[in-house]
Design an enzyme around this catalytic site. Structure first.
Site, PDB file in Angstrom:
ATOM      1  N   HIS A  46      21.592  33.479 -24.075  1.00  0.00           N
ATOM      2  CA  HIS A  46      22.704  32.654 -23.626  1.00  0.00           C
ATOM      3  C   HIS A  46      22.205  31.493 -22.771  1.00  0.00           C
ATOM      4  O   HIS A  46      21.117  31.548 -22.196  1.00  0.00           O
ATOM      5  CB  HIS A  46      23.701  33.498 -22.847  1.00  0.00           C
ATOM      6  CG  HIS A  46      24.479  34.442 -23.712  1.00  0.00           C
ATOM      7  ND1 HIS A  46      25.497  35.221 -23.219  1.00  0.00           N
ATOM      8  CD2 HIS A  46      24.405  34.721 -25.041  1.00  0.00           C
ATOM      9  CE1 HIS A  46      26.014  35.934 -24.204  1.00  0.00           C
ATOM     10  NE2 HIS A  46      25.357  35.657 -25.317  1.00  0.00           N
TER      11      HIS A  46
ATOM     12  N   GLU B 126      23.132  30.466 -19.851  1.00  0.00           N
ATOM     13  CA  GLU B 126      22.891  30.849 -18.462  1.00  0.00           C
ATOM     14  C   GLU B 126      21.544  31.562 -18.321  1.00  0.00           C
ATOM     15  O   GLU B 126      20.795  31.318 -17.378  1.00  0.00           O
ATOM     16  CB  GLU B 126      24.003  31.784 -17.960  1.00  0.00           C
ATOM     17  CG  GLU B 126      25.399  31.218 -18.071  1.00  0.00           C
ATOM     18  CD  GLU B 126      26.114  31.630 -19.346  1.00  0.00           C
ATOM     19  OE1 GLU B 126      27.318  31.934 -19.263  1.00  0.00           O
ATOM     20  OE2 GLU B 126      25.488  31.647 -20.431  1.00  0.00           O
TER      21      GLU B 126
ATOM     22  N   CYS C 120      29.332  35.861 -19.801  1.00  0.00           N
ATOM     23  CA  CYS C 120      29.530  37.250 -20.228  1.00  0.00           C
ATOM     24  C   CYS C 120      29.053  38.165 -19.091  1.00  0.00           C
ATOM     25  O   CYS C 120      28.484  37.705 -18.097  1.00  0.00           O
ATOM     26  CB  CYS C 120      28.740  37.525 -21.509  1.00  0.00           C
ATOM     27  SG  CYS C 120      26.949  37.643 -21.268  1.00  0.00           S
TER      28      CYS C 120
ATOM     29  N   CYS D  85      25.229  37.866 -18.382  1.00  0.00           N
ATOM     30  CA  CYS D  85      24.910  36.649 -17.632  1.00  0.00           C
ATOM     31  C   CYS D  85      25.414  36.730 -16.192  1.00  0.00           C
ATOM     32  O   CYS D  85      24.748  36.262 -15.273  1.00  0.00           O
ATOM     33  CB  CYS D  85      25.481  35.427 -18.343  1.00  0.00           C
ATOM     34  SG  CYS D  85      24.624  35.056 -19.882  1.00  0.00           S
TER      35      CYS D  85
END
Length: 146
Positions: free
Chosen positions: A77, A79, A105, A108
């Site tokens: 991801h 992040e 999410c 993260c």
């Protein structure tokens, strides 16, 4: 008219997400401290690995809904990639803010908490209530950008 700092950094994450190789959702992130950009990230396969844009999306093939079974994806991801870039280059992000095109999410969010980030600013939604619950429990300031 001069943009606010939040507008400025959210405009930048829109550009960053353009590098994403995800076929389902393009996400960009930037980590900022004292109004200075420290790192950026977008969602995509790990360095040296083939991108979904090249070989197809496993999640699409398996009909996996958004927000579920994160482990069945080639991509990291945005992040995660921004936090990893800080670690790779020895940049302290403790006390910083992360700007993201979408709500983080739960995975993260755990990284954001443990990395010492103090604020999350995001635009889009993501189907993950536990993520928001953990961020709030940890005392992270969470602002949905409108």
């Amino acid at each position: 008219m001069r943009p606010s700092w939040d507008e400025y950094f959210m405009d930048i994450v829109e550009i960053i997400k353009g590098r994403s190789t995800c076929l389902r959702r393009k996400v960009g992130a930037v980590i900022v401290k004292d109004r200075r950009i420290l790192t950026t990230g977008y969602n995509g396969a790990p360095s040296g690995c083939k991108h979904c844009a090249e070989i197809g999306c496993l999640r699409e093939q398996l009909n996996i809904p958004s927000g579920q079974r994160h482990e069945l994806c080639r991509a990291s991801h945005a992040e995660q990639n921004a936090i990893v870039q800080a670690a790779m280059h020895g940049v302290s992000i403790d006390g910083g803010t992360i700007y993201v095109t979408d709500q983080p999410c739960v995975i993260c969010s755990k990284l954001i908490i443990n990395a010492g980030l103090k604020r999350v600013v995001f635009k889009g939604s993501y189907p993950d209530e536990l993520s928001m619950e953990l961020l709030k429990e940890a005392g992270i300031i969470v602002d949905k950008y409108e």
